[in-house]
Design an enzyme around this catalytic site. Structure first.
Site, PDB file in Angstrom:
ATOM      1  N   ASN A 165      10.729  69.981  10.768  1.00 46.33           N
ATOM      2  CA  ASN A 165      10.927  70.391   9.377  1.00 46.33           C
ATOM      3  C   ASN A 165      10.071  69.549   8.452  1.00 46.33           C
ATOM      4  O   ASN A 165       9.795  68.380   8.720  1.00 46.33           O
ATOM      5  CB  ASN A 165      12.409  70.320   8.981  1.00 46.33           C
ATOM      6  CG  ASN A 165      12.795  68.974   8.401  1.00 46.33           C
ATOM      7  OD1 ASN A 165      12.628  68.717   7.206  1.00 46.33           O
ATOM      8  ND2 ASN A 165      13.274  68.075   9.267  1.00 46.33           N
ATOM      9  N   PHE A 196      12.956  67.418   0.678  1.00 43.87           N
ATOM     10  CA  PHE A 196      14.096  67.195  -0.240  1.00 43.87           C
ATOM     11  C   PHE A 196      14.263  68.343  -1.236  1.00 43.87           C
ATOM     12  O   PHE A 196      14.399  68.125  -2.447  1.00 43.87           O
ATOM     13  CB  PHE A 196      13.951  65.876  -1.023  1.00 43.87           C
ATOM     14  CG  PHE A 196      14.063  64.623  -0.215  1.00 43.87           C
ATOM     15  CD1 PHE A 196      14.590  64.622   1.065  1.00 43.87           C
ATOM     16  CD2 PHE A 196      13.633  63.411  -0.758  1.00 43.87           C
ATOM     17  CE1 PHE A 196      14.686  63.441   1.805  1.00 43.87           C
ATOM     18  CE2 PHE A 196      13.723  62.224  -0.032  1.00 43.87           C
ATOM     19  CZ  PHE A 196      14.241  62.250   1.244  1.00 43.87           C
ATOM     20  N   SER A 252      12.651  59.757   5.386  1.00 36.84           N
ATOM     21  CA  SER A 252      12.134  61.111   5.571  1.00 36.84           C
ATOM     22  C   SER A 252      10.614  61.044   5.619  1.00 36.84           C
ATOM     23  O   SER A 252       9.993  60.387   4.777  1.00 36.84           O
ATOM     24  CB  SER A 252      12.557  62.012   4.416  1.00 36.84           C
ATOM     25  OG  SER A 252      11.770  63.184   4.450  1.00 36.84           O
ATOM     26  N   ASN A 267       8.737  63.494   4.917  1.00 38.34           N
ATOM     27  CA  ASN A 267       8.227  64.635   4.155  1.00 38.34           C
ATOM     28  C   ASN A 267       8.073  64.394   2.663  1.00 38.34           C
ATOM     29  O   ASN A 267       7.763  65.320   1.923  1.00 38.34           O
ATOM     30  CB  ASN A 267       9.134  65.845   4.398  1.00 38.34           C
ATOM     31  CG  ASN A 267       9.197  66.194   5.876  1.00 38.34           C
ATOM     32  OD1 ASN A 267       8.167  66.253   6.542  1.00 38.34           O
ATOM     33  ND2 ASN A 267      10.402  66.372   6.400  1.00 38.34           N
ATOM     34  N   THR A 268       8.336  63.171   2.215  1.00 40.99           N
ATOM     35  CA  THR A 268       8.048  62.793   0.833  1.00 40.99           C
ATOM     36  C   THR A 268       6.959  61.736   0.912  1.00 40.99           C
ATOM     37  O   THR A 268       7.196  60.669   1.492  1.00 40.99           O
ATOM     38  CB  THR A 268       9.309  62.243   0.132  1.00 40.99           C
ATOM     39  OG1 THR A 268      10.270  63.287   0.026  1.00 40.99           O
ATOM     40  CG2 THR A 268       8.989  61.717  -1.254  1.00 40.99           C
ATOM     41  N   LYS A 279      19.214  54.387   5.932  1.00 38.19           N
ATOM     42  CA  LYS A 279      18.774  55.220   7.066  1.00 38.19           C
ATOM     43  C   LYS A 279      17.310  54.931   7.393  1.00 38.19           C
ATOM     44  O   LYS A 279      16.438  55.040   6.530  1.00 38.19           O
ATOM     45  CB  LYS A 279      18.967  56.700   6.736  1.00 38.19           C
ATOM     46  CG  LYS A 279      18.640  57.614   7.926  1.00 38.19           C
ATOM     47  CD  LYS A 279      19.188  59.012   7.705  1.00 38.19           C
ATOM     48  CE  LYS A 279      18.854  59.952   8.847  1.00 38.19           C
ATOM     49  NZ  LYS A 279      19.409  61.294   8.630  1.00 38.19           N
ATOM     50  N   ASN A 326      16.141  58.847  11.492  1.00 33.82           N
ATOM     51  CA  ASN A 326      15.661  60.092  10.910  1.00 33.82           C
ATOM     52  C   ASN A 326      14.734  60.794  11.923  1.00 33.82           C
ATOM     53  O   ASN A 326      14.654  60.383  13.071  1.00 33.82           O
ATOM     54  CB  ASN A 326      14.937  59.786   9.586  1.00 33.82           C
ATOM     55  CG  ASN A 326      15.136  60.894   8.567  1.00 33.82           C
ATOM     56  OD1 ASN A 326      14.947  62.065   8.885  1.00 33.82           O
ATOM     57  ND2 ASN A 326      15.512  60.543   7.354  1.00 33.82           N
TER      58      ASN A 326
HETATM   59  C1  FMN Z   1      15.956  70.838   8.689  1.00 31.33           C
HETATM   60  C2  FMN Z   1      16.319  69.391   8.601  1.00 31.33           C
HETATM   61  C3  FMN Z   1      16.522  68.799   7.351  1.00 31.33           C
HETATM   62  C4  FMN Z   1      16.852  67.437   7.276  1.00 31.33           C
HETATM   63  N1  FMN Z   1      17.087  66.880   6.039  1.00 31.33           N
HETATM   64  C5  FMN Z   1      17.473  65.596   5.959  1.00 31.33           C
HETATM   65  C6  FMN Z   1      17.797  65.008   4.716  1.00 31.33           C
HETATM   66  O1  FMN Z   1      17.770  65.676   3.674  1.00 31.33           O
HETATM   67  N2  FMN Z   1      18.149  63.703   4.691  1.00 31.33           N
HETATM   68  C7  FMN Z   1      18.221  62.926   5.824  1.00 31.33           C
HETATM   69  O2  FMN Z   1      18.564  61.751   5.748  1.00 31.33           O
HETATM   70  N3  FMN Z   1      17.948  63.466   7.028  1.00 31.33           N
HETATM   71  C8  FMN Z   1      17.579  64.769   7.115  1.00 31.33           C
HETATM   72  N4  FMN Z   1      17.307  65.309   8.339  1.00 31.33           N
HETATM   73  C9  FMN Z   1      17.354  64.439   9.537  1.00 31.33           C
HETATM   74  C10 FMN Z   1      18.705  64.498  10.249  1.00 31.33           C
HETATM   75  O3  FMN Z   1      19.751  64.035   9.439  1.00 31.33           O
HETATM   76  C11 FMN Z   1      18.646  63.624  11.533  1.00 31.33           C
HETATM   77  O4  FMN Z   1      18.450  62.275  11.170  1.00 31.33           O
HETATM   78  C12 FMN Z   1      17.526  64.042  12.467  1.00 31.33           C
HETATM   79  O5  FMN Z   1      17.367  65.441  12.482  1.00 31.33           O
HETATM   80  C13 FMN Z   1      17.758  63.555  13.897  1.00 31.33           C
HETATM   81  O6  FMN Z   1      18.978  64.059  14.395  1.00 31.33           O
HETATM   82  P1  FMN Z   1      19.065  65.364  15.340  1.00 31.33           P
HETATM   83  O7  FMN Z   1      18.085  65.150  16.454  1.00 31.33           O
HETATM   84  O8  FMN Z   1      20.497  65.439  15.759  1.00 31.33           O
HETATM   85  O9  FMN Z   1      18.662  66.525  14.487  1.00 31.33           O
HETATM   86  C14 FMN Z   1      16.975  66.658   8.452  1.00 31.33           C
HETATM   87  C15 FMN Z   1      16.785  67.272   9.707  1.00 31.33           C
HETATM   88  C16 FMN Z   1      16.464  68.612   9.795  1.00 31.33           C
HETATM   89  C17 FMN Z   1      16.271  69.227  11.153  1.00 31.33           C
END
Ligand code: FMN
Length: 359
Positions: free
Chosen positions: A120, A124, A191, A193-194, A231, A260
């Site tokens: 992704n 934000f 993140s 992505n910022t 985080k 993350n």
């Molecule tokens: C589509 C998407 C959006 C995410 N948005 C955020 C976010 O806004 N803030 C954040 O701290 N992590 C965000 N994450 C990261 C997740 O909270 C997590 O840290 C990461 O996906 C790893 O866990 P997982 O393998 O169980 O997905 C996002 C992940 C995905 C897939």
């Protein structure tokens, strides 16, 4: 209980997941938005909770079990009343920013199905901290009152157009808006992505950021300051993690969330090679090992409690995360691929025999 869980598991895999993955001609963001809109209409507080029981107290917060929903799935808290009914023991809403922002252009979310992964680059996209606060206020949520049936974390981040030098004020504005409602605050500096956000983990920025945020929590609620978690990214070298931990401990941070998404593309199946070149953060199975390594490193180098997140796709992954020292685990991609049964399967496999439920 085991029979219901396996029926939910089969129903999700055979019916609901294929239907979800077909929405919007297979566009993952369309499926996500549809799911959140439907769950937003559910008041889970009216549904009897069938929840794994494995109570634990971390940073002064009583969690009914050790399995939470990770940040990013319910950024605006639209479905906040639904998560307890799935069996989660906490939910992290957000990431929200001080001002609303649209995020990156679509498409910005990709399913790597053969790899059990997602990439992704949402950036934000969110309605802003004030909109989340208004929603929670309307539902009568306040810190510690368990109105939503589970502890509530709120993740805050930086607006894209704000320079790193001005980041602290921008985070403070988001904190001010959501502080009355949160059982903990997660500071998202990880993140990918910022642009530039991950530089906030450098000592030169991090000291000011976390010191000021922790100080503000005390100003806002002198007798009951909200615990602050930070985080981290899985892509830092150990030395950078150690430096960040030192700063966090000195500033009075209550815990760490690791990790993350990653910019690495290791462990992606060759069947997903074309999608792997999409920009953005990778989550799910390819991240399992790295997130666990980071958690193990952190718990070996600090006494701060750690929430382990990243590639928890099975009960064994959750067990391994706890063995690595995590106090809690969170799911995002595992919840999408395996569905709600995963929460109960993890609960059945990992609940400690000496933990007694108050419910
Ligand atoms: C589509 C998407 C959006 C995410 N948005 C955020 C976010 O806004 N803030 C954040 O701290 N992590 C965000 N994450 C990261 C997740 O909270 C997590 O840290 C990461 O996906 C790893 O866990 P997982 O393998 O169980 O997905 C996002 C992940 C995905 C897939």
């Amino acid at each position: 209980m085991a029979k219901i869980t396996s029926a939910v598991d089969a129903g999700y895999r055979r019916l609901l997941r294929p239907a979800l993955f077909r929405i919007g001609d297979g566009d993952p963001e369309a499926a996500h938005d549809r799911m959140i809109a439907i769950l937003g209409r559910v008041d889970g507080r009216r549904i009897p909770i069938r929840r794994p029981s494995d109570p634990v107290r971390i940073a002064g917060i009583d969690f009914p079990n050790r399995i939470g929903l990770a940040a990013g799935l319910d950024k605006n808290g639209t479905a906040a009343r639904a998560w307890a009914a799935f069996g989660f023991g906490h939910v992290e809403l957000g990431t929200v920013t001080a001002r609303p922002q649209p995020g990156n252009p679509q498409p910005r979310m990709f399913r790597l199905i053969s790899s059990n992964a997602i990439i992704n680059r949402m950036g934000f996209n969110n309605e802003g901290a004030a909109a989340l606060a208004a929603r929670l206020r309307q539902w009568g949520v306040s810190r510690g009152d368990a109105t939503l049936g589970l502890p509530l974390g709120i993740s805050i981040g930086k607006n894209k157009e704000v320079d790193l030098a001005d980041a602290t004020d921008n985070y403070l504005a988001a904190l001010d808006a959501v502080e009355p409602f949160a059982d903990y605050i997660a500071i998202n500096i990880s993140s990918p992505n910022t642009p530039g956000l991950r530089q906030l983990a450098d000592r030169s920025f991090l000291v000011d950021l976390v010191t000021e945020l922790v100080r503000r929590t005390v100003q806002l609620s002198p007798h009951n300051p909200v615990p602050v978690f930070v985080k981290l990214s899985p892509d830092h070298a150990d030395a950078a993690v150690d430096e960040a931990l030192e700063v966090c401990s000195a500033a009075g941070v209550s815990g760490i969330i690791a990790t993350n998404t990653t910019l690495q593309r290791d462990h992606v199946s060759t069947a997903d090679a074309a999608l792997a070149s999409q920009n953005g953060g990778l989550s799910g199975a390819p991240l399992t090992r790295r997130s666990r390594e980071v958690v193990r490193h952190i718990t070996a180098h600090t006494d701060l409690p750690v929430i382990g997140v990243g590639g928890v796709m099975t009960p064994d992954d959750a067990s391994a995360m706890f063995d690595a020292g995590a106090s809690l685990v969170q799911l995002y991609t595992g919840f999408i691929y395996r569905g709600p049964a995963l929460i109960h399967q993890i609960g059945a496999a990992t609940a400690r025999k000496d933990a007694h439920a108050p419910e």
